[in-house]
Design a protein around this motif. Structure first.
Motif, PDB file in Angstrom:
ATOM      1  N   GLN A   3      84.479  49.895  42.658  1.00 37.71           N
ATOM      2  CA  GLN A   3      84.864  51.261  43.031  1.00 37.71           C
ATOM      3  C   GLN A   3      83.891  51.888  44.018  1.00 37.71           C
ATOM      4  N   HIS A  47      82.515  51.991  47.299  1.00 36.60           N
ATOM      5  CA  HIS A  47      82.743  51.447  48.637  1.00 36.60           C
ATOM      6  C   HIS A  47      82.692  52.563  49.664  1.00 36.60           C
ATOM      7  N   GLU A  84      92.593  50.686  50.227  1.00 37.72           N
ATOM      8  CA  GLU A  84      91.801  50.803  49.010  1.00 37.72           C
ATOM      9  C   GLU A  84      91.472  49.418  48.429  1.00 37.72           C
ATOM     10  N   ARG A 130      87.775  47.787  48.147  1.00 35.73           N
ATOM     11  CA  ARG A 130      87.228  47.336  46.864  1.00 35.73           C
ATOM     12  C   ARG A 130      86.717  45.915  46.985  1.00 35.73           C
TER      13      ARG A 130
HETATM   14 ZN    ZN Z   1      88.281  53.561  46.086  1.00 31.30          ZN
END
Ligand code: ZN
Ligand code: ZN
Length: 591
Positions: free
Chosen positions: A327, A329, A409, A413
């Motif tokens: 998570q 990043h 996303e 990740r």
């Molecule tokens: Zn994220």
């Protein structure tokens, strides 16, 4: 074995062609050795020029542009000629008294011998010209000419015009060659040739218009572009309408190449001191070792990230911890900026820890991957060929602009705060880019053009571990856990490749292995399955090279004891150029 076209070292691992010099370092030799070496130098330099004549596309990709106007017609006559030539080169090569050659020339001797034997084997036994329709694709060659910076646009377009005048004959030979191909390679060929159509699309027509070619030249080139598009289109339709329905009805050839061919391809491609089966066994042991280390790290981190939750038993706890750490990043719009900012930090770390000497005159330019290269890998390094040593080296990073929020996303990740740093070590410093700069200075053009992929990838993987050992990332358990996840991927690549091609592993078993034991996302695992069905051996190169480098370091450490010097080890190791690790080992143990 086909070393042409791609000049890109990808994290996903394309075949790379390396750069290097043509000077020959003179070493202290005996009088007799001197003559043998001089003769050998002449022989190998001439041989390289003969290679360029036989392989004009490969020549273009290393920056040798004399044969840019020629397109190889991959027909039977060409293949017979190639085998005949390779056999006669082998004969000439094997007439040298190899024991009288310098170490560097001995390595070149073995690399050439291997290359020529591999080329003959590929035509006579592997026969992928029959079953892999994806071999035939004019797109990359055209794209390199359209986008290359080696000459003015006008000159490049004139040469392109001559080269694509052969495109109809080229694709006719392709149609003639393809006999009972695999479904997987046929689908790949369709996909990639559709990509080729876009290379020959409106952007190219616009550059022809914008060029200074005279109207007659423009006219001819436009006609040839149109004819080439028709030839590609015809090939795609042949695969879609004649080949695919037929192979789906009949007894389809499997993409699995089986033990005998796999073993041989492994030996040709990796030139390792290990056999394919030994690497498979070692990778299995390594997998369990990594799992144990990851469990210990997860246990250590658990209270920090899940203070109110009991830790589940076994590997699921590791998976949960990895998800939690992923998570962290960078925001999507600063992805390239983040990479750019990390490069000087890596440079500095390598300097202050005295890991190796860096050459500040060879800058690395971080850029968004050019459009025509996108869609292959998230990050890659583009290196100039041996004939264009002064060209810039690029670190290509795919911008996330065309991704949906969900895709971005997931990507972020994957390349989270921790792994993004490992990626930069691998691709740039002291990984591929650093190795490239050293290779550039190595004395052998043979090692430059026949660069050993296992050594190249092995070095980049080694660099990741070595940096962490030296305290990069402040020795945090988070950083180590994420490194293990990466290293596990390399290890599973080797297991997967062998299991699928030799041991008949099913898709379901493969996905299970990658997701349950490799902590990979379903999408990543499916991509990997696709890749193992269209490539062979390449996926083992990372683990093979890495294992051999780690072993060599241990060997030298125990030999030198307290006098072992890491910086000297790195510089000496890299000084030989992109040779197979087993030969570098021989040279380092003797000195
Ligand atoms: Zn994220
Ligand atoms: Zn790599």
């Amino acid at each position: 074995m086909k070393k042409y076209v791609s000049l890109v070292f990808c994290f996903l691992g394309l075949i790379g062609v390396f750069l290097g010099g043509c000077k020959n370092k003179s070493e202290t030799r005996q009088q007799a050795g001197e003559t043998e070496d001089t003769r050998f130098d002449t022989f190998k330099n001439n041989l390289v020029l003969k290679f360029w004549r036989i392989h004009p596309e490969w020549a273009s990709s290393v920056g040798y542009h004399r044969y840019d106007n020629i397109l190889t017609i991959p027909d039977n006559k060409y293949r017979r000629g190639l085998v005949r030539s390779y056999k006669s080169y082998l004969k000439e090569l094997e007439a040298f008294a190899q024991h009288k050659l310098s170490e560097n020339n001995q390595t070149d001797f073995y690399m050439l011998q291997n290359f020529l034997a591999a080329g003959i084997w590929q035509v006579d036994e592997f026969k992928d010209y029959k079953w892999n329709p994806a071999i035939y694709n004019i797109g990359p060659v055209v794209a390199d000419m359209v986008n290359g910076r080696y000459d003015s646009l006008d000159n490049r377009l004139r040469t392109l015009s001559q080269r694509i005048a052969y495109s109809t004959a080229y694709y006719e030979a392709a149609i003639d060659n393809v006999k009972n191909p695999t479904v997987e390679h046929t689908q790949l060929a369709i996909l990639q040739n559709k990509g080729a159509l876009s290379v020959l699309g409106s952007a190219l027509v616009d550059s022809v218009q914008a060029s200074h070619l005279n109207p007659a030249e423009k006219n001819l080139l436009n006609q040839r572009i149109e004819t080439t598009r028709l030839a590609i289109d015809n090939y795609i339709r042949h695969l879609q309408e004649n080949i695919l329905p037929a192979i789906k009805k009949g007894k389809t050839r499997s993409f699995r190449i089986g033990q005998s061919q796999y073993t041989q391809k492994f030996n040709f491609e990796n030139e390792s001191g290990y056999t394919a089966n030994e690497i498979y066994q070692r990778a299995n042991l390594e997998k369990h070792k990594i799992h144990r280390a990851m469990l210990a790290l997860t246990k250590q981190l658990w209270p920090k990230y899940f203070p109110k939750q009991a830790m589940p038993a076994g590997l699921p706890a590791v998976k949960q911890m990895i998800n939690r750490l992923s998570q962290q990043h960078v925001p999507r719009d600063s992805f390239i900026t983040a990479i750019r900012q990390q490069i000087p930090a890596l440079e500095k770390f390598v300097n202050t820890r005295h890991l190796l000497t860096q050459d500040p005159t060879q800058p690395l330019i971080v850029r968004a991957t050019p459009l025509y290269m996108q869609g292959v890998a998230g990050a890659s390094v583009s290196a100039p060929g041996p004939y264009e040593k002064n060209a810039a080296t690029y670190y290509n990073v795919t911008p996330l602009t065309h991704y949906t929020p969900a895709q971005a996303e997931s990507y972020l990740r994957e390349y989270n705060t921790y792994t993004l740093q490992i990626l930069n070590i691998h691709e740039a410093i002291p990984g591929h880019y650093t190795q490239l700069v050293y290779s550039n200075k190595s004395p052998s053009v043979i090692k430059a053009i026949l660069g050993n992929n296992a050594m190249i990838e092995g070095w980049a993987v080694y660099a990741e571990r070595m940096m962490l050992e030296q305290g990069y990332g402040r020795n945090s358990p988070e950083m180590w856990l994420m490194w293990y996840k990466w290293n596990l991927r390399v290890t599973l690549n080797a297991i997967l490749d062998y299991s699928v091609h030799v041991l008949n592993m099913s898709e379901e078993e493969a996905l299970q292995l990658l997701t349950q034991e490799g902590f990979q996302e379903e999408a990543e695992a499916r991509e990997k399955w696709k890749r193992v069905t269209i490539s062979q051996v390449q996926l083992t190169s990372y683990f093979t090279g890495y294992t051999e480098i780690m072993n060599l370091r241990d060997e030298l450490k125990s030999k030198a004891g307290k006098n072992f010097n890491l910086k000297n080890f790195h510089e000496k190791f890299l000084s030989y150029g992109s040779a197979p690790v087993r030969y570098i080992r021989d040279m380092m143990l003797e000195n």
